[in-house]
Design a protein around this motif. Structure first.
Motif, PDB file in Angstrom:
ATOM      1  N   LYS A 205       9.998  -4.433  34.936  1.00  0.00           N
ATOM      2  CA  LYS A 205       9.361  -4.407  33.614  1.00  0.00           C
ATOM      3  C   LYS A 205       8.187  -5.370  33.556  1.00  0.00           C
ATOM      4  O   LYS A 205       7.148  -5.071  32.955  1.00  0.00           O
ATOM      5  CB  LYS A 205      10.390  -4.758  32.534  1.00  0.00           C
ATOM      6  N   THR A 206       8.338  -6.521  34.177  1.00  0.00           N
ATOM      7  CA  THR A 206       7.249  -7.502  34.191  1.00  0.00           C
ATOM      8  C   THR A 206       6.027  -6.944  34.903  1.00  0.00           C
ATOM      9  O   THR A 206       4.889  -7.094  34.426  1.00  0.00           O
ATOM     10  CB  THR A 206       7.707  -8.797  34.892  1.00  0.00           C
ATOM     11  N   GLN A 207       6.239  -6.281  36.029  1.00  0.00           N
ATOM     12  CA  GLN A 207       5.118  -5.698  36.765  1.00  0.00           C
ATOM     13  C   GLN A 207       4.460  -4.565  35.975  1.00  0.00           C
ATOM     14  O   GLN A 207       3.236  -4.424  35.988  1.00  0.00           O
ATOM     15  CB  GLN A 207       5.605  -5.189  38.120  1.00  0.00           C
ATOM     16  N   HIS A 209       4.378  -4.296  32.669  1.00  0.00           N
ATOM     17  CA  HIS A 209       3.614  -4.925  31.589  1.00  0.00           C
ATOM     18  C   HIS A 209       2.287  -5.461  32.111  1.00  0.00           C
ATOM     19  O   HIS A 209       1.242  -5.325  31.450  1.00  0.00           O
ATOM     20  CB  HIS A 209       4.430  -6.051  30.953  1.00  0.00           C
ATOM     21  N   GLU A 210       2.319  -6.067  33.291  1.00  0.00           N
ATOM     22  CA  GLU A 210       1.088  -6.587  33.879  1.00  0.00           C
ATOM     23  C   GLU A 210       0.104  -5.451  34.177  1.00  0.00           C
ATOM     24  O   GLU A 210      -1.091  -5.553  33.885  1.00  0.00           O
ATOM     25  CB  GLU A 210       1.397  -7.337  35.177  1.00  0.00           C
ATOM     26  N   ARG A 212      -0.079  -2.494  32.768  1.00  0.00           N
ATOM     27  CA  ARG A 212      -0.632  -1.962  31.515  1.00  0.00           C
ATOM     28  C   ARG A 212      -1.714  -2.883  30.953  1.00  0.00           C
ATOM     29  O   ARG A 212      -2.740  -2.419  30.445  1.00  0.00           O
ATOM     30  CB  ARG A 212       0.494  -1.782  30.496  1.00  0.00           C
ATOM     31  N   ALA A 213      -1.486  -4.194  31.033  1.00  0.00           N
ATOM     32  CA  ALA A 213      -2.474  -5.149  30.528  1.00  0.00           C
ATOM     33  C   ALA A 213      -3.783  -5.042  31.308  1.00  0.00           C
ATOM     34  O   ALA A 213      -4.875  -5.093  30.724  1.00  0.00           O
ATOM     35  CB  ALA A 213      -1.917  -6.569  30.602  1.00  0.00           C
ATOM     36  N   GLU A 267      -3.281   2.704  25.277  1.00  0.00           N
ATOM     37  CA  GLU A 267      -1.905   2.771  25.747  1.00  0.00           C
ATOM     38  C   GLU A 267      -1.869   3.342  27.155  1.00  0.00           C
ATOM     39  O   GLU A 267      -2.540   4.317  27.473  1.00  0.00           O
ATOM     40  CB  GLU A 267      -1.055   3.630  24.815  1.00  0.00           C
TER      41      GLU A 267
END
Length: 268
Positions: A205-207, A209-210, A212-213, A267
């Protein structure tokens, strides 16, 4: 010893591993080389300087190693290389390269080409790529590892597609596609990231989120695209995702890069 159906026509100079299986009515030219465990089901045509890797399986009416579909080709000695553990279904086609291009068409390992799919001359296809039915590549295209090409999509010649992309069915790709992207539409545009594929390959999930950012910053951030690119460049050392995207963009800036449609949200 190779098992060759009596109806097959195999030139004496063809190089066959001991355990290949060649089914009914297959035709192999003198410069064809089949590695261990290759299986040709029936009615397979392989010509030219073509190498097929170990355990690759090829279904009826596939045609491989024939001359490039190029008016500039004059019979020069060029090659087709197909990797190991590939699966090529009915009517799949791939041509040898051209002297004016790379001189070789190369398809990696664990590639699946479904019915009617095509790899044009001088293409470079990575490992674990899937072609759905009738997905086609023009000449000189490159496709990164783990990319999925949807049914009846078409990729314009010289286009680059990064690793782990999703090209949706019926999409026309005319511009280079950054790694991890999802492309959709008759004139293909980015519609976010290939999140499904990334999850399948173990992205946390962290990857995600990164990723997407980074996507939002690159295509929807403040300033011009070049300004956003330079801001992201500062994160190359700290972010493997940024590093891979930047490496892809920097490798070849001659062709336009595929962007989201105007008015689309950030998005991913």
């Amino acid at each position: 010893m190779s098992r060759i159906d009596p109806t097959a026509r195999v030139e004496n100079a063809a190089g066959l591993a001991d355990d290949v299986v060649i089914g009914p009515y297959c035709i192999l030219g003198p410069d064809v080389k089949l590695a261990a465990g290759v299986r040709l089901h029936a009615h397979v045509n392989i010509q030219g300087d073509t190498t097929i890797g170990a355990r690759t399986e090829i279904y009826p009416f596939a045609s491989l190693g024939t001359a490039p579909q190029s008016v500039h080709y004059k019979g020069e000695a060029t090659r087709l290389e197909i990797g190991s553990d590939c699966l090529l279904r009915e009517h799949a086609t791939a041509n040898i390269g051209t002297a004016g291009g790379r001189g070789v068409t190369r398809i990696g390992d664990h590639v699946m080409m479904m019915t009617g799919s095509h790899v044009g001359h001088d293409c470079i296809v990575g490992d674990n790529v899937i072609f759905a039915n009738n997905a086609v590549l023009g000449g000189h295209v490159s496709v990164g590892d783990f990319t999925f090409l949807g049914g009846q999509c078409a990729v314009h010649q010289f286009t680059r597609i990064g690793a782990q992309c999703m090209i949706s069915g019926l999409t026309g790709v005319r511009e280079d596609v950054i790694p991890f992207a999802n492309v959709l539409g008759q004139a293909g545009k980015l519609v976010g990231l290939n999140v499904v594929g990334m999850k399948r390959r173990g992205f946390t999930k962290t990857q995600l989120h990164e990723a997407r950012a980074v996507y939002r910053e690159l295509f929807f951030g403040a300033g011009t695209f070049d300004e956003r690119l330079e801001r992201l460049r500062e994160k190359v050392e700290s972010s493997p995702f940024v590093a891979q995207v930047m490496a892809f963009i920097d490798a070849d800036r001659k062709r336009a890069l595929c962007h989201p449609s105007r008015g689309v949200s950030g998005e991913a």
